[in-house]
Design an enzyme around this catalytic site. Structure first.
Site, PDB file in Angstrom:
ATOM      1  N   GLY A   1       0.822  -1.216   0.000  1.00  0.00           N
ATOM      2  CA  GLY A   1       0.000   0.000   0.000  1.00  0.00           C
ATOM      3  C   GLY A   1       0.856   1.266   0.000  1.00  0.00           C
ATOM      4  O   GLY A   1       2.050   1.229   0.300  1.00  0.00           O
TER       5      GLY A   1
ATOM      6  N   ARG B   1     -15.146  -3.057   4.518  1.00  0.00           N
ATOM      7  CA  ARG B   1     -15.986  -2.954   5.725  1.00  0.00           C
ATOM      8  C   ARG B   1     -17.366  -3.610   5.585  1.00  0.00           C
ATOM      9  O   ARG B   1     -18.382  -3.029   5.978  1.00  0.00           O
ATOM     10  CB  ARG B   1     -16.177  -1.484   6.097  1.00  0.00           C
ATOM     11  CG  ARG B   1     -14.867  -0.787   6.301  1.00  0.00           C
ATOM     12  CD  ARG B   1     -14.976   0.685   6.473  1.00  0.00           C
ATOM     13  NE  ARG B   1     -13.667   1.275   6.218  1.00  0.00           N
ATOM     14  CZ  ARG B   1     -13.426   2.559   6.028  1.00  0.00           C
ATOM     15  NH1 ARG B   1     -14.418   3.422   6.074  1.00  0.00           N
ATOM     16  NH2 ARG B   1     -12.218   3.003   5.792  1.00  0.00           N
TER      17      ARG B   1
ATOM     18  N   LEU C   1      -5.743   8.843  -3.851  1.00  0.00           N
ATOM     19  CA  LEU C   1      -4.467   8.523  -4.477  1.00  0.00           C
ATOM     20  C   LEU C   1      -4.650   7.931  -5.865  1.00  0.00           C
ATOM     21  O   LEU C   1      -3.754   8.007  -6.699  1.00  0.00           O
ATOM     22  CB  LEU C   1      -3.686   7.549  -3.592  1.00  0.00           C
ATOM     23  CG  LEU C   1      -3.344   8.079  -2.193  1.00  0.00           C
ATOM     24  CD1 LEU C   1      -2.658   7.015  -1.361  1.00  0.00           C
ATOM     25  CD2 LEU C   1      -2.450   9.320  -2.283  1.00  0.00           C
ATOM     26  N   VAL C   2      -5.838   7.339  -6.114  1.00  0.00           N
ATOM     27  CA  VAL C   2      -6.075   6.717  -7.417  1.00  0.00           C
ATOM     28  C   VAL C   2      -5.886   7.754  -8.531  1.00  0.00           C
ATOM     29  O   VAL C   2      -5.295   7.471  -9.574  1.00  0.00           O
ATOM     30  CB  VAL C   2      -7.484   6.073  -7.464  1.00  0.00           C
ATOM     31  CG1 VAL C   2      -7.815   5.570  -8.856  1.00  0.00           C
ATOM     32  CG2 VAL C   2      -7.574   4.935  -6.458  1.00  0.00           C
ATOM     33  N   ALA C   3      -6.343   8.969  -8.277  1.00  0.00           N
ATOM     34  CA  ALA C   3      -6.225  10.034  -9.290  1.00  0.00           C
ATOM     35  C   ALA C   3      -4.754  10.256  -9.639  1.00  0.00           C
ATOM     36  O   ALA C   3      -4.385  10.411 -10.809  1.00  0.00           O
ATOM     37  CB  ALA C   3      -6.833  11.319  -8.738  1.00  0.00           C
TER      38      ALA C   3
ATOM     39  N   GLU D   1      -2.302   8.097  -9.164  1.00  0.00           N
ATOM     40  CA  GLU D   1      -1.719   6.900  -9.780  1.00  0.00           C
ATOM     41  C   GLU D   1      -2.068   6.833 -11.273  1.00  0.00           C
ATOM     42  O   GLU D   1      -1.234   6.466 -12.102  1.00  0.00           O
ATOM     43  CB  GLU D   1      -2.239   5.643  -9.056  1.00  0.00           C
ATOM     44  CG  GLU D   1      -1.714   5.555  -7.622  1.00  0.00           C
ATOM     45  CD  GLU D   1      -2.416   4.514  -6.767  1.00  0.00           C
ATOM     46  OE1 GLU D   1      -2.100   4.418  -5.570  1.00  0.00           O
ATOM     47  OE2 GLU D   1      -3.313   3.803  -7.294  1.00  0.00           O
TER      48      GLU D   1
ATOM     49  N   ASP E   1       1.681  42.504  37.591  1.00  0.00           N
ATOM     50  CA  ASP E   1       0.409  42.712  36.882  1.00  0.00           C
ATOM     51  C   ASP E   1      -0.650  41.859  37.597  1.00  0.00           C
ATOM     52  O   ASP E   1      -0.326  40.883  38.275  1.00  0.00           O
ATOM     53  CB  ASP E   1       0.600  42.269  35.420  1.00  0.00           C
ATOM     54  CG  ASP E   1      -0.714  42.141  34.695  1.00  0.00           C
ATOM     55  OD1 ASP E   1      -1.499  43.103  34.716  1.00  0.00           O
ATOM     56  OD2 ASP E   1      -0.974  41.054  34.110  1.00  0.00           O
TER      57      ASP E   1
ATOM     58  N   ASP F   1       1.340  39.357  31.712  1.00  0.00           N
ATOM     59  CA  ASP F   1       0.951  38.344  30.732  1.00  0.00           C
ATOM     60  C   ASP F   1       0.609  38.875  29.344  1.00  0.00           C
ATOM     61  O   ASP F   1       0.506  38.098  28.412  1.00  0.00           O
ATOM     62  CB  ASP F   1      -0.270  37.563  31.242  1.00  0.00           C
ATOM     63  CG  ASP F   1      -1.522  38.398  31.181  1.00  0.00           C
ATOM     64  OD1 ASP F   1      -1.513  39.530  31.699  1.00  0.00           O
ATOM     65  OD2 ASP F   1      -2.497  37.942  30.570  1.00  0.00           O
TER      66      ASP F   1
HETATM   67  C1  GDG Z   1      -7.681   6.821   2.659  1.00  0.00           C
HETATM   68  C2  GDG Z   1      -8.474   8.094   2.420  1.00  0.00           C
HETATM   69  C3  GDG Z   1      -6.488   9.055   1.271  1.00  0.00           C
HETATM   70  C4  GDG Z   1      -7.557   0.297  -4.972  1.00  0.00           C
HETATM   71  N1  GDG Z   1      -8.093  -0.770  -5.548  1.00  0.00           N
HETATM   72  C5  GDG Z   1      -7.140  -1.691  -5.666  1.00  0.00           C
HETATM   73  C6  GDG Z   1      -5.969  -1.153  -5.170  1.00  0.00           C
HETATM   74  N2  GDG Z   1      -6.252   0.079  -4.740  1.00  0.00           N
HETATM   75  C7  GDG Z   1      -5.309   1.008  -4.117  1.00  0.00           C
HETATM   76  C8  GDG Z   1      -5.066   2.211  -4.986  1.00  0.00           C
HETATM   77  C9  GDG Z   1      -4.709   3.270  -3.965  1.00  0.00           C
HETATM   78  C10 GDG Z   1      -5.436   2.837  -2.713  1.00  0.00           C
HETATM   79  O1  GDG Z   1      -5.854   1.503  -2.917  1.00  0.00           O
HETATM   80  C11 GDG Z   1      -6.686   3.676  -2.465  1.00  0.00           C
HETATM   81  O2  GDG Z   1      -6.320   4.905  -1.932  1.00  0.00           O
HETATM   82  P1  GDG Z   1      -7.273   6.173  -1.945  1.00  0.00           P
HETATM   83  O3  GDG Z   1      -6.470   7.338  -1.535  1.00  0.00           O
HETATM   84  O4  GDG Z   1      -7.838   6.357  -3.292  1.00  0.00           O
HETATM   85  O5  GDG Z   1      -8.486   5.877  -0.934  1.00  0.00           O
HETATM   86  P2  GDG Z   1      -8.737   5.219   0.555  1.00  0.00           P
HETATM   87  O6  GDG Z   1      -8.509   3.766   0.552  1.00  0.00           O
HETATM   88  O7  GDG Z   1     -10.109   5.627   0.926  1.00  0.00           O
HETATM   89  O8  GDG Z   1      -7.660   5.895   1.542  1.00  0.00           O
HETATM   90  C12 GDG Z   1      -7.983   8.773   1.171  1.00  0.00           C
HETATM   91  C13 GDG Z   1      -5.724   7.816   1.689  1.00  0.00           C
HETATM   92  O9  GDG Z   1      -6.284   7.226   2.842  1.00  0.00           O
HETATM   93  C14 GDG Z   1      -4.260   8.132   1.955  1.00  0.00           C
HETATM   94  O10 GDG Z   1      -4.107   9.081   2.948  1.00  0.00           O
HETATM   95  O11 GDG Z   1      -6.032   9.469   0.005  1.00  0.00           O
HETATM   96  O12 GDG Z   1      -8.688   9.970   0.963  1.00  0.00           O
HETATM   97  O13 GDG Z   1      -9.870   7.819   2.322  1.00  0.00           O
HETATM   98  O14 GDG Z   1      -3.336   3.288  -3.717  1.00  0.00           O
HETATM   99  O15 GDG Z   1      -4.039   1.909  -5.885  1.00  0.00           O
HETATM  100  N3  GDG Z   1      -4.804  -1.803  -5.161  1.00  0.00           N
HETATM  101  C15 GDG Z   1      -4.790  -3.063  -5.686  1.00  0.00           C
HETATM  102  N4  GDG Z   1      -5.920  -3.656  -6.166  1.00  0.00           N
HETATM  103  C16 GDG Z   1      -7.089  -3.022  -6.179  1.00  0.00           C
HETATM  104  O16 GDG Z   1      -8.095  -3.581  -6.593  1.00  0.00           O
HETATM  105  N5  GDG Z   1      -3.645  -3.738  -5.725  1.00  0.00           N
END
Ligand code: GDG
Length: 735
Positions: free
Chosen positions: A29, A321, A386-388, A390, A508, A689
């Site tokens: 991760g 979850r 983070l997906v954006a 990536e 004071d 103060d």
């Molecule tokens: C929390 C906050 C904040 C997703 N699907 C697969 C997969 N992923 C990986 C992605 C990405 C990560 O999981 C998801 O990260 P995000 O940031 O998009 O979202 P959250 O999980 O909600 O994370 C968020 C983050 O913490 C960091 O501080 O950005 O806002 O909610 O890295 O690549 N990875 C694999 N298979 C999948 O199907 N291998």
């Protein structure tokens, strides 16, 4: 150098138990990757839950598990199934997660879950305390562990503690609904540094701290007792090189080496080269707005029907979850929506939505990123997303369009993406149209900027800049300690006091000898204070002066019978040895007629504020107002007054939650200097103060022992934390 301890709910390793043996596999991760530079070598430890409940871990294997984890620099916190239910599924994910993502209606406020959250946080804190020394650095992660900083601080006061919140911090209006809001804030304030993804979350947090705890906040520093806590934003990045390298390798693969998914995607592209893939990847979570996106997609296809059979939406929803009822309902809703839309719009050659409900291996993630023309990521609320980042990192030829929600933290740094409000279907549909038709050149020029930024501010940089800032904060604190009135320093002062032939003390009153009261008339001296002052006043060769901005009538009532010397109204009046007050400075008060109506208009418009009228000054008090609003009004009043009094030889004093207008030639510095000139003293002491006391600190001779109460910027040589410490120090003068 101490060691670094990282602590998060889950460890960066996955445990697998099969046929009685244990394997620990490091997870890949973003957080685990980013922390590599922090968590490497022998001098760091990562503490967290292993993902297996105590019931799931066979007793005989417990030691083996510890050993396997230790090989990865990790150590586990054991949790029972019941604890996981109350702490993780309960308070973390049924209370904090929805509330912090503005889903107030999903937030459950259950006392039992809160109690479990607290006791599990204590378990994590105990696990740290077991391993941590005073000079270690501790970095605590995320919303599951918000009470841990304070719990650790109590036992290890000088350890360095950083906290980073990965999700949004909501506005005060939302946060205040939490029954345990103060406890959560106090928990976080055990840290030296609190980090958020973006400035908005920082701003919301500071506002809650001010309004709910009434603490003093100056820029991004919070003053709490004897500590300064820094709050800052650190936008989390990604392992850019990992994604761009994987994408490059991917593209060089021959057909036989490609994954089945990639081959399928290629076949579809080949059959219709003009067709477009839209990609949506999220954990299945209501904050990600997947259902809304599906509805918006249907809206788009109806608004622009020419794209039927041309555009496909690929949805990857990663299970998450699933024990929480809201997530089960959401799963059902999305299943049904996909079924309905596909059922209504599919043709023999075309299925509008491809829906995957599973987690995919990293390889397939890269297949999807590199094959999709458009990434459509429109969470309703997201800490960062983070997906954006990536997706952009994998676009090696710089083509591809990112449609990103304004409600994602990443939108702050990704201005070159197409930013939209996910609730505005018209805008969403038009933006998809724009993305489909965006010229390649434009795509490239937007992505070039984005890629450069992502490469520069990688996740490693993020982790390092947080750690550096934590270190700097500790050093700043250490530098301040030189001015703190420590035990050895006060010993020397007390010795000098005792040795002195003639002493002069300027004390004071409000905020120094006595604490603040919302109603200043009620903040009268208590019996202990009288006793202490009597003792000092009764000493031989000691001249004690109370130096205050208060009016002479109040001080006459409180102190004249005691015979203490007094200077009031900042130096207008003086009373010595119990004689009635006489004027020390010749001052005018005819200006009051002009200024009073201005102050009255501010009182009318600022609930809780009031005017205190003295003989030669007017004070506007705003301690009882809403802190943010009061500060805002004070700034406004300052501007109004500055232009109004320009020619009147008046000045505005900004005190502690009070603004006072008075003649410019009157201040505590001038008054105390006049008293000093009346005698020969070999020990002079001044304590106060607020800003009005700075005049004393500035004007009295260098040899004066000057002491500030509180941590704000000062000209004084020393500081003490609070009124309790002032009394302790004065007591030593007479013991
Ligand atoms: C929390 C906050 C904040 C997703 N699907 C697969 C997969 N992923 C990986 C992605 C990405 C990560 O999981 C998801 O990260 P995000 O940031 O998009 O979202 P959250 O999980 O909600 O994370 C968020 C983050 O913490 C960091 O501080 O950005 O806002 O909610 O890295 O690549 N990875 C694999 N298979 C999948 O199907 N291998």
């Amino acid at each position: 150098m101490g060691k670094t301890i990282i602590i998060s709910n889950r460890l960066p390793v996955q445990l697998q138990i099969s046929n009685g043996s244990i394997t620990a596999i490091p997870s890949v991760g973003g957080l685990a990757t980013g922390m590599k530079s922090v968590h490497s070598g022998g001098d760091s430890l990562w503490i967290g839950w292993s993902g297996l409940t105590d019931e799931e871990i066979p007793k005989a294997l417990s030691k083996d598990i510890d050993r396997a984890l230790a090989e990865h620099g990790s150590s586990k916190v054991g949790l029972t199934a019941e604890e996981v239910e109350g702490f993780y599924y309960g308070f973390s994910n049924r209370t904090v997660w929805p509330l912090f993502h503005y889903f107030l209606e999903y937030s459950e406020f259950e006392l039992d879950s809160w109690n479990t959250y607290r006791s599990v946080n204590q378990k994590f804190a105990d696990a740290i305390l077991e391993k941590a020394g005073e000079d270690d650095t501790i970095w605590i992660h995320d919303y599951q562990l918000m009470l841990v900083p304070q719990m650790v601080r109590e036992e290890r006061p000088s350890v360095s503690i950083g906290f980073f919140l990965h999700i949004p911090f909501p506005s005060y209006e939302i946060f205040r609904t939490l029954p345990w809001r103060s406890e959560v804030l106090e928990g976080l304030l055990g840290s030296d540094l609190i980090g958020f993804h973006i400035y908005d979350y920082e701003r919301h947090f500071l506002s809650s701290v001010r309004r709910l705890l009434g603490l003093e906040v100056s820029f991004n520093d919070i003053y709490l007792d004897n500590r300064v806590i820094k709050v800052d934003s650190f936008p989390m990045g990604i392992d850019y090189n990992k994604f761009s390298k994987a994408a490059k390798e991917h593209q060089q693969r021959k057909k036989g080496e490609q994954s089945e998914l990639q081959q399928r995607l290629n076949t579809h592209k080949k059959n219709d080269p003009n067709a477009k893939f839209l990609l949506s990847i999220d954990r299945l979570d209501y904050s990600k707005g997947i259902a809304k996106r599906l509805n918006a997609f249907e809206y788009f296809l109806n608004k622009y029907p020419q794209y039927k059979e041309k555009v496909r939406l690929i949805i990857l929803a990663v299970p998450s979850r699933s024990n929480v009822p809201q997530y089960q309902l959401l799963k059902k809703e999305i299943d049904e929506l996909v079924g309905r839309i596909n059922g209504e719009l599919s043709t023999v050659n075309w299925t509008p939505i491809w829906y995957f409900y599973r987690s995919m291996p990293f390889e397939n993630l890269i297949d999807l990123y590199t094959s999709s023309d458009i990434a459509w990521l429109t969470p309703l609320r997201d800490g960062m997303n983070l997906v954006a980042k990536e997706y952009i990192a994998t676009r090696t030829d710089r083509t591809g369009v990112l449609i990103l929600s304004e409600m994602a933290g990443s939108a702050n740094e990704m201005n070159e993406a197409l930013l939209i409000n996910p609730n505005n279907f018209e805008q969403v549909a038009d933006t998809i149209y724009e993305a489909i038709n965006m010229p390649t050149e434009e795509q490239r020029s937007r992505n070039e900027v984005l890629q450069k930024r992502l490469e520069r501010y990688s996740v490693e940089k993020w982790a390092n800049s947080f750690m550096n800032s934590l270190k700097a904060q500790k050093e700043r604190d250490a530098a301040n300690v030189s001015k703190k009135l420590t035990v050895p320093r006060s010993k020397i002062i007390v010795e000098n006091y005792r040795k002195a032939k003639k002493r002069l003390l300027f004390l004071d009153y409000d905020g120094t000898l006595a604490g603040f009261h919302v109603d200043p008339q009620k903040a009268g001296p208590d019996p202990e204070l009288y006793k202490l002052l009597d003792q000092i006043h009764g000493q031989q060769n000691t001249d004690l002066y109370l130096v205050s901005g208060r009016d002479k009538d109040t001080f006459t009532k409180w102190f004249l019978p005691k015979g203490y010397n007094m200077i009031v109204e900042h130096g207008v009046w003086i009373s010595q040895k119990g004689t009635p007050f006489k004027m020390l400075e010749n001052v005018r008060n005819d200006w009051m007629e002009k200024i009073r109506p201005v102050l009255e208009s501010f009182v009318d418009r600022t609930p809780g504020s009031f005017i205190e009228e003295k003989n030669f000054s007017l004070a506007w008090h705003y301690r009882k107002t809403d802190p943010d609003f009061g500060n805002l009004r004070a700034t406004e009043l300052n501007t109004v007054l500055t232009s109004l009094i320009a020619n009147d030889n008046l000045s505005v004093l900004n005190g502690n939650k009070v603004m006072e207008i008075k003649s410019s030639n009157v201040n505590k510095g001038r008054a105390t200097m006049r008293v000093l000139g009346e005698g020969t003293y070999d020990f002079v002491f001044a304590i106060g103060d607020d800003w009005t006391d700075e005049f004393m600190f500035e004007e009295l001779p260098e040899s004066t022992v000057t002491v500030k109460v509180g941590r704000q910027k000062t000209q004084a040589k020393y500081y003490v934390e609070n009124t309790g410490k002032v009394r302790e120090l004065l007591q030593q003068f007479v013991d």
